[in-house]
Write a protein that holds these residues in place. Sequence first.
Motif, PDB file in Angstrom:
ATOM      1  N   GLY A  32       0.833  -1.208   0.000  1.00  0.00           N
ATOM      2  CA  GLY A  32       0.000   0.000   0.000  1.00  0.00           C
ATOM      3  C   GLY A  32       0.868   1.258   0.000  1.00  0.00           C
ATOM      4  N   GLU A  33       1.922   1.274   0.841  1.00  0.00           N
ATOM      5  CA  GLU A  33       2.823   2.444   0.901  1.00  0.00           C
ATOM      6  C   GLU A  33       3.541   2.633  -0.427  1.00  0.00           C
ATOM      7  OE1 GLU A  33       1.741   4.157   4.151  1.00  0.00           O
ATOM      8  OE2 GLU A  33       3.433   4.983   3.038  1.00  0.00           O
ATOM      9  N   LEU A  34       3.998   1.531  -1.015  1.00  0.00           N
ATOM     10  CA  LEU A  34       4.691   1.633  -2.314  1.00  0.00           C
ATOM     11  C   LEU A  34       3.755   2.247  -3.353  1.00  0.00           C
ATOM     12  CD1 LEU A  34       6.421  -1.883  -2.464  1.00  0.00           C
ATOM     13  CD2 LEU A  34       7.537   0.312  -2.132  1.00  0.00           C
ATOM     14  N   SER A  39       1.721   6.804  -6.566  1.00  0.00           N
ATOM     15  CA  SER A  39       0.583   7.675  -6.863  1.00  0.00           C
ATOM     16  C   SER A  39       0.939   9.158  -6.684  1.00  0.00           C
ATOM     17  CB  SER A  39      -0.573   7.250  -5.958  1.00  0.00           C
ATOM     18  OG  SER A  39      -1.367   8.297  -5.611  1.00  0.00           O
ATOM     19  N   ASP A  40       1.813   9.446  -5.712  1.00  0.00           N
ATOM     20  CA  ASP A  40       2.228  10.841  -5.460  1.00  0.00           C
ATOM     21  C   ASP A  40       3.334  11.308  -6.403  1.00  0.00           C
ATOM     22  OD1 ASP A  40       0.469  10.971  -3.398  1.00  0.00           O
ATOM     23  OD2 ASP A  40       1.956  10.569  -1.818  1.00  0.00           O
ATOM     24  N   SER A  41       3.898  10.369  -7.180  1.00  0.00           N
ATOM     25  CA  SER A  41       5.098  10.711  -7.962  1.00  0.00           C
ATOM     26  C   SER A  41       4.790  11.549  -9.196  1.00  0.00           C
ATOM     27  CB  SER A  41       5.810   9.426  -8.402  1.00  0.00           C
ATOM     28  OG  SER A  41       5.028   8.801  -9.421  1.00  0.00           O
ATOM     29  N   GLY A  42       3.514  11.566  -9.614  1.00  0.00           N
ATOM     30  CA  GLY A  42       3.160  12.338 -10.806  1.00  0.00           C
ATOM     31  C   GLY A  42       3.381  11.561 -12.097  1.00  0.00           C
ATOM     32  N   SER A  43       3.814  10.306 -12.002  1.00  0.00           N
ATOM     33  CA  SER A  43       4.039   9.509 -13.222  1.00  0.00           C
ATOM     34  C   SER A  43       2.683   9.092 -13.811  1.00  0.00           C
ATOM     35  CB  SER A  43       4.860   8.260 -12.892  1.00  0.00           C
ATOM     36  OG  SER A  43       4.075   7.361 -12.126  1.00  0.00           O
ATOM     37  N   GLU A  44       2.744   8.583 -15.047  1.00  0.00           N
ATOM     38  CA  GLU A  44       1.508   8.115 -15.701  1.00  0.00           C
ATOM     39  C   GLU A  44       0.934   6.918 -14.939  1.00  0.00           C
ATOM     40  OE1 GLU A  44       0.486   6.413 -20.033  1.00  0.00           O
ATOM     41  OE2 GLU A  44       2.041   7.978 -19.967  1.00  0.00           O
ATOM     42  N   LEU A  45       1.856   6.004 -14.545  1.00  0.00           N
ATOM     43  CA  LEU A  45       1.424   4.841 -13.766  1.00  0.00           C
ATOM     44  C   LEU A  45       0.821   5.319 -12.436  1.00  0.00           C
ATOM     45  CD1 LEU A  45       1.336   1.774 -13.219  1.00  0.00           C
ATOM     46  CD2 LEU A  45       3.666   1.957 -12.309  1.00  0.00           C
ATOM     47  N   GLY A  46       1.479   6.323 -11.835  1.00  0.00           N
ATOM     48  CA  GLY A  46       1.001   6.854 -10.556  1.00  0.00           C
ATOM     49  C   GLY A  46      -0.421   7.388 -10.655  1.00  0.00           C
ATOM     50  N   GLU A  47      -0.732   7.990 -11.773  1.00  0.00           N
ATOM     51  CA  GLU A  47      -2.087   8.534 -11.978  1.00  0.00           C
ATOM     52  C   GLU A  47      -3.118   7.400 -12.010  1.00  0.00           C
ATOM     53  OE1 GLU A  47      -4.915  11.231 -12.137  1.00  0.00           O
ATOM     54  OE2 GLU A  47      -2.792  11.608 -11.686  1.00  0.00           O
ATOM     55  N   GLN A  48      -2.753   6.305 -12.698  1.00  0.00           N
ATOM     56  CA  GLN A  48      -3.670   5.143 -12.761  1.00  0.00           C
ATOM     57  C   GLN A  48      -3.840   4.541 -11.363  1.00  0.00           C
ATOM     58  OE1 GLN A  48      -2.073   2.316 -15.597  1.00  0.00           O
ATOM     59  NE2 GLN A  48      -1.715   3.933 -17.084  1.00  0.00           N
ATOM     60  N   VAL A  49      -2.712   4.441 -10.642  1.00  0.00           N
ATOM     61  CA  VAL A  49      -2.750   3.858  -9.291  1.00  0.00           C
ATOM     62  C   VAL A  49      -3.616   4.724  -8.384  1.00  0.00           C
ATOM     63  CG1 VAL A  49      -1.325   3.420  -7.248  1.00  0.00           C
ATOM     64  CG2 VAL A  49      -0.538   2.648  -9.479  1.00  0.00           C
ATOM     65  N   ARG A  50      -3.469   6.044  -8.508  1.00  0.00           N
ATOM     66  CA  ARG A  50      -4.215   6.974  -7.646  1.00  0.00           C
ATOM     67  C   ARG A  50      -5.732   6.747  -7.780  1.00  0.00           C
ATOM     68  NH1 ARG A  50      -5.963  12.345  -7.628  1.00  0.00           N
ATOM     69  NH2 ARG A  50      -5.564  12.501  -9.854  1.00  0.00           N
ATOM     70  N   LEU A  57      -9.960  -0.043  -5.032  1.00  0.00           N
ATOM     71  CA  LEU A  57      -9.832  -1.238  -5.884  1.00  0.00           C
ATOM     72  C   LEU A  57      -8.405  -1.778  -5.872  1.00  0.00           C
ATOM     73  CD1 LEU A  57     -11.903   0.115  -8.906  1.00  0.00           C
ATOM     74  CD2 LEU A  57     -12.659  -1.467  -7.104  1.00  0.00           C
ATOM     75  N   LEU A  58      -8.281  -3.048  -6.211  1.00  0.00           N
ATOM     76  CA  LEU A  58      -6.948  -3.660  -6.208  1.00  0.00           C
ATOM     77  C   LEU A  58      -6.188  -3.317  -7.483  1.00  0.00           C
ATOM     78  CD1 LEU A  58      -7.588  -7.275  -4.839  1.00  0.00           C
ATOM     79  CD2 LEU A  58      -6.933  -5.213  -3.592  1.00  0.00           C
ATOM     80  N   VAL A  59      -4.875  -3.246  -7.345  1.00  0.00           N
ATOM     81  CA  VAL A  59      -3.988  -3.035  -8.488  1.00  0.00           C
ATOM     82  C   VAL A  59      -3.729  -4.413  -9.115  1.00  0.00           C
ATOM     83  CG1 VAL A  59      -1.644  -2.267  -9.086  1.00  0.00           C
ATOM     84  CG2 VAL A  59      -3.039  -0.928  -7.497  1.00  0.00           C
ATOM     85  N   ASP A  60      -3.455  -4.388 -10.405  1.00  0.00           N
ATOM     86  CA  ASP A  60      -3.252  -5.599 -11.191  1.00  0.00           C
ATOM     87  C   ASP A  60      -2.239  -6.587 -10.561  1.00  0.00           C
ATOM     88  OD1 ASP A  60      -3.372  -6.918 -13.868  1.00  0.00           O
ATOM     89  OD2 ASP A  60      -1.226  -6.434 -13.777  1.00  0.00           O
ATOM     90  N   ASP A  61      -2.601  -7.872 -10.557  1.00  0.00           N
ATOM     91  CA  ASP A  61      -1.742  -8.902  -9.944  1.00  0.00           C
ATOM     92  C   ASP A  61      -0.344  -8.936 -10.551  1.00  0.00           C
ATOM     93  OD1 ASP A  61      -3.591  -9.918  -8.127  1.00  0.00           O
ATOM     94  OD2 ASP A  61      -4.445 -11.295  -9.601  1.00  0.00           O
ATOM     95  N   ASP A  62      -0.262  -8.881 -11.890  1.00  0.00           N
ATOM     96  CA  ASP A  62       1.062  -9.012 -12.542  1.00  0.00           C
ATOM     97  C   ASP A  62       1.994  -7.895 -12.102  1.00  0.00           C
ATOM     98  OD1 ASP A  62       0.275 -11.249 -13.840  1.00  0.00           O
ATOM     99  OD2 ASP A  62      -0.224 -10.251 -15.721  1.00  0.00           O
ATOM    100  N   LEU A  63       1.438  -6.691 -12.021  1.00  0.00           N
ATOM    101  CA  LEU A  63       2.267  -5.553 -11.607  1.00  0.00           C
ATOM    102  C   LEU A  63       2.751  -5.748 -10.169  1.00  0.00           C
ATOM    103  CD1 LEU A  63       3.412  -2.698 -12.023  1.00  0.00           C
ATOM    104  CD2 LEU A  63       1.210  -1.790 -11.273  1.00  0.00           C
ATOM    105  N   MET A  64       1.825  -6.138  -9.271  1.00  0.00           N
ATOM    106  CA  MET A  64       2.210  -6.314  -7.863  1.00  0.00           C
ATOM    107  C   MET A  64       3.246  -7.432  -7.717  1.00  0.00           C
ATOM    108  SD  MET A  64       0.547  -3.924  -6.590  1.00  0.00           S
ATOM    109  CE  MET A  64       1.523  -4.082  -5.120  1.00  0.00           C
TER     110      MET A  64
END
Length: 224
Positions: A32-34, A39-50, A57-64
């Motif tokens: 969760g902290e990661l 999410s706070d980093s401003g990256s494109e992935l961070g925006e999706q995570v946010r 909702l849960l984040v994708d299994d493969d990514l985790m």
Amino acid sequence: MIVILLGPPGSGKGTQAAKLARETGLTAISTGELLRRESDSGSELGEQVRCLLRAGLLVDDDLMNEVVAKLLAGEDCQKGCILDGYPRTIEQALFLSRFLEGHGLEEPIVFDFVVSPEAVIERLSQRRQCPACGHIYSAEFDVYGKDMVCEVDGTALVRRSDDNPETIRERLRIYQGKTSDLVAFYKTRRYFALDAMQPADAVGAELISLLDTLRVPLVLRGGI
Ligand code: AP5
């Protein structure tokens, strides 16, 4: 040695992961902290995570799985680690089992934090966190109604964006629908249910006492 802290939102996993890391010298990994950092980093992935975190909702299994596998193979986890918030689905648990087997590592020790949904709602509505060091607090003791600050670094404490009643309900629903299946998955292995309704110090003492009965090597304790 891999220690998994399993349990619903607000059951005290993060609180105990930090204590246990201090007691054992093991590295605590909070997925969760990661994700909040990304999410706070401003990256494109961070925006999706946010968006996913805000909706509970849960984040994708493969990514985790990819993120955790990289950390487990890293220098910080050579003695082992405490996993707080991973695995969270059967797919993640199967991935972790294959990873450990593939690396000749023993099965994880699983501590399941058992707590009532009412306590979860109460605790999460009172949770405050330091945005700088991540230390977790409860506003239960905020009797003066002043802004609370971190005892470690003096930063003003904040509420997590997913600690609102609607998202808490969704997180609990997802826990019941997906993560609670992990109890059956791990129950026949090194699994221990903990009464997480006890005060935090009592939960911590029970964890340490269980690790003692499992003969966790003393060398792990505080780096002795
Ligand atoms: P994550 O950050 O892991 O949240 P969570 O699992 O919902 O758990 P919490 O952090 O809310 O609670 P906790 O059990 O750590 O309790 P705490 O110690 O803080 O994940 C957030 C999101 O990221 C997920 O919803 C998901 O979207 C995503 N995610 C994360 N991992 C993922 C994965 N593997 N796969 C896919 N998606 C993933 O305590 C709560 C409060 O209670 C505090 O105020 C504390 O002071 C107090 N407290 C603690 N213990 C006690 C006690 N014994 N008595 C009284 N009060 C207590």
